[in-house]
Design an enzyme around this catalytic site. Sequence first.
Site, PDB file in Angstrom:
ATOM      1  N   SER A 148       0.844  -1.185   0.000  1.00 31.56           N
ATOM      2  CA  SER A 148       0.000   0.000   0.000  1.00 31.56           C
ATOM      3  C   SER A 148       0.879   1.234   0.000  1.00 31.56           C
ATOM      4  CB  SER A 148      -0.902   0.022   1.240  1.00 31.56           C
ATOM      5  OG  SER A 148      -1.610   1.242   1.333  1.00 31.56           O
ATOM      6  N   TYR A 159      -0.984  -0.317  10.676  1.00 23.78           N
ATOM      7  CA  TYR A 159      -1.248  -0.732   9.294  1.00 23.78           C
ATOM      8  C   TYR A 159      -0.123  -0.274   8.373  1.00 23.78           C
ATOM      9  CZ  TYR A 159      -3.739  -1.397   4.880  1.00 23.78           C
ATOM     10  OH  TYR A 159      -4.101  -1.794   3.621  1.00 23.78           O
TER      11      TYR A 159
END
Length: 276
Positions: A148, A159
């Site tokens: 990501s 995350y």
Amino acid sequence: MTSATPPRPARPTALVTGATAGLGAGFARSLARRGHDLVIVARDAERLDSTAAALRAEHGVGVEVLAADLSVRADLDRVAQRVGSVEAPVDVLVNNAGFGLKQRFFDGDPADHERMFDVLCRAVMVLSRAAAGAMVPRGRGRVLNVGSVAGLVPGGGHYSAAKAYVIVLTETLAGELRGTGVTATVVEPGYVRTEFHARSGMRSGGSSSLSNRIWLDIDEVVDAALDDTFAGRVVSVPTRRWKAVSTLLDVAPRRLVSTVWNAMPSGARRRHPTQR
């Protein structure tokens, strides 16, 4: 004397984790369209069966289902054994399974953060290693890990830290695999319209042209990622606009990126790209 008809070559096989929703379902559909048989992995056995039936009916490919929770080590070991099978080789591995947490790292539930680490990091490590170990002796194979743009953002929470691990691990693996016929690719998308965002009550685009430019469609990400994977590229960033963002995040001083990120409203900070 009539020569025997040569056997029809078997279709390549792709294994996709988190394959029943979001990007994972998109990867499964696209790989089936490209002529791959599938092994699809997810926790929900009933949803796996319905997904497999739809893929078989629409694309005429073989689909094997493997129900597994990648945060459970025994389940992960079963998936790793399937990835490393010699008798039924996996030609393409897509490490896609993942989820996000709407809580801070330092005062959140430790069990939730440990599970996130197990799914987003440990599973990618174990399965990538199993795939490479089986593919290198055959001299062919592809590993695609879903990272990501969030992995380039310091201060983006657990995350972002997990996705940074996926990016660096994939780049390391790609270097080690150079010259073997096996490749490793990490895709770094920005914000993607998936059911994760719908479940979280997050807006995924609107009528404004800016909103439409920021958010990506699943097929847009999947097709770019697979094209780059089969071309042997190490890093895939779908669309020019997100390539520009990725480049900026990569070269800007990390302290500046962190300061800007932490100045955003807390709700916006928790809206990490690529959560699915």
